[in-house]
Design an enzyme around this catalytic site. Structure first.
Site, PDB file in Angstrom:
ATOM      1  N   LYS A  16       0.822  -1.215   0.000  1.00 23.27           N
ATOM      2  CA  LYS A  16       0.000   0.000   0.000  1.00 23.27           C
ATOM      3  C   LYS A  16       0.854   1.263   0.000  1.00 23.27           C
ATOM      4  CE  LYS A  16      -0.828  -0.151   5.016  1.00 23.27           C
ATOM      5  NZ  LYS A  16       0.317  -1.056   5.256  1.00 23.27           N
ATOM      6  N   ARG A  91      -5.626   2.711  11.693  1.00 29.25           N
ATOM      7  CA  ARG A  91      -5.234   1.319  11.935  1.00 29.25           C
ATOM      8  C   ARG A  91      -6.038   0.706  13.070  1.00 29.25           C
ATOM      9  NH1 ARG A  91       0.545   1.899  10.090  1.00 29.25           N
ATOM     10  NH2 ARG A  91       1.421  -0.183   9.883  1.00 29.25           N
ATOM     11  N   ARG A 130      12.774  -7.447   1.356  1.00 28.13           N
ATOM     12  CA  ARG A 130      12.417  -6.128   0.850  1.00 28.13           C
ATOM     13  C   ARG A 130      13.650  -5.322   0.440  1.00 28.13           C
ATOM     14  NH1 ARG A 130       7.426  -2.982   3.428  1.00 28.13           N
ATOM     15  NH2 ARG A 130       8.520  -2.692   5.366  1.00 28.13           N
ATOM     16  N   ARG A 165      14.883  -1.176   7.596  1.00 31.14           N
ATOM     17  CA  ARG A 165      13.955  -0.884   8.685  1.00 31.14           C
ATOM     18  C   ARG A 165      14.167  -1.853   9.835  1.00 31.14           C
ATOM     19  NH1 ARG A 165       7.904   0.545   6.818  1.00 31.14           N
ATOM     20  NH2 ARG A 165       7.586  -0.228   8.922  1.00 31.14           N
ATOM     21  N   ARG A 176       3.959  -7.703  14.248  1.00 29.01           N
ATOM     22  CA  ARG A 176       3.184  -6.699  13.499  1.00 29.01           C
ATOM     23  C   ARG A 176       1.986  -7.349  12.813  1.00 29.01           C
ATOM     24  NH1 ARG A 176       7.589  -4.270   9.752  1.00 29.01           N
ATOM     25  NH2 ARG A 176       5.922  -2.991   8.908  1.00 29.01           N
TER      26      ARG A 176
END
Ligand code: AMP
Length: 218
Positions: A16, A91, A130, A165, A176
């Site tokens: 997203k 969220r 990633r 990250r 998460r």
């Protein structure tokens, strides 16, 4: 032109953020990404940044009042005629309820909520492998969304580097995902009830997902 604001929702790693940036670039919208705002506070060493950093390192959410206050401040800086695409906010259900008030305060309203659907396993792969373009910040992932040429950005030809990250470590990623299920999944039902929600398949090449987002917003 879209007659109101857009929310992009989906589990961590669902793409997203990439699509929010593409929408912002294509239409001159502002991408309001709460994760980016928290990381910015962290870099600047503010009290909010310290608090957010502790929560983020654990994979936990920052408390609603703090998050909503930060979004209110950011919204106040955006010119009234400029559309906003929310990325990573709301969220929680209280945040979703607060958003209506925040938008009304600045003469805005929500047009659509686009939910990126991605099944469990690819998500972990995507987070784990990633890589990010150093020039345009496009995000790729080893198995699910590889670049056409290894190490080179499809969009701008920039160099790809592993995204550093700290909350991408496997334990924090699992946490998460749990927090998403527990606190963010109920937001889907909230928006389904309002009729604003559109679901899209979040798996596939970036440009195909972009097309699905475009259809969901029309
Ligand atoms: P993101 O960059 O969207 O993946 O967000 C990174 C982290 O920032 C999350 O794991 C949370 O700790 C925090 N965060 C971002 N957005 C929110 C939000 N809307 N509410 C609470 N915490 C958030």
């Amino acid at each position: 032109m879209v007659p109101g604001e857009t929310v992009l929702m989906g589990p961590p790693g669902s793409g997203k953020g990439t699509q929010a940036r593409l929408l912002a670039d294509a239409h001159g919208w502002v991408q309001l990404a709460t994760g980016d705002l928290f990381r910015d506070h962290q870099r600047r060493g503010t009290a909010l940044g310290r608090l957010a950093g502790e929560r983020m390192a654990k994979g936990a959410y920052v408390p609603d009042e703090i998050t909503v206050g930060m979004v209110r401040e950011r919204l106040a800086e955006i010119p009234p005629g400029t559309r906003v695409v929310f990325d990573g906010f709301p969220r929680t259900v209280p945040q979703a309820k607060a958003l209506d008030g925040l938008l009304a305060e600045c003469g805005r309203h929500l047009h659509r909520v686009v939910l990126f659907e991605v099944a469990g396993d690819p998500l972990l792969d995507r987070l784990a492998g990633r890589v990010t373009c150093a020039s345009c910040q496009a995000v790729y992932a080893a198995r699910v969304r590889p670049p056409r040429v290894a190490g080179v950005c499809d969009r701008c030809g920039g160099a790809l580097a592993s995204s550093a990250r700290p909350d991408d470590s496997p334990e924090v990623v699992l946490k998460r995902l749990d927090v998403y299920e527990e606190q963010t999944r109920p937001v889907i039902a909230h928006y389904e009830a309002t009729g604003l929600l559109r679901r899209i398949d979040g798996v596939g090449p970036v440009d195909e997902v972009t097309e699905r987002v475009r259809e969901a917003l029309s």
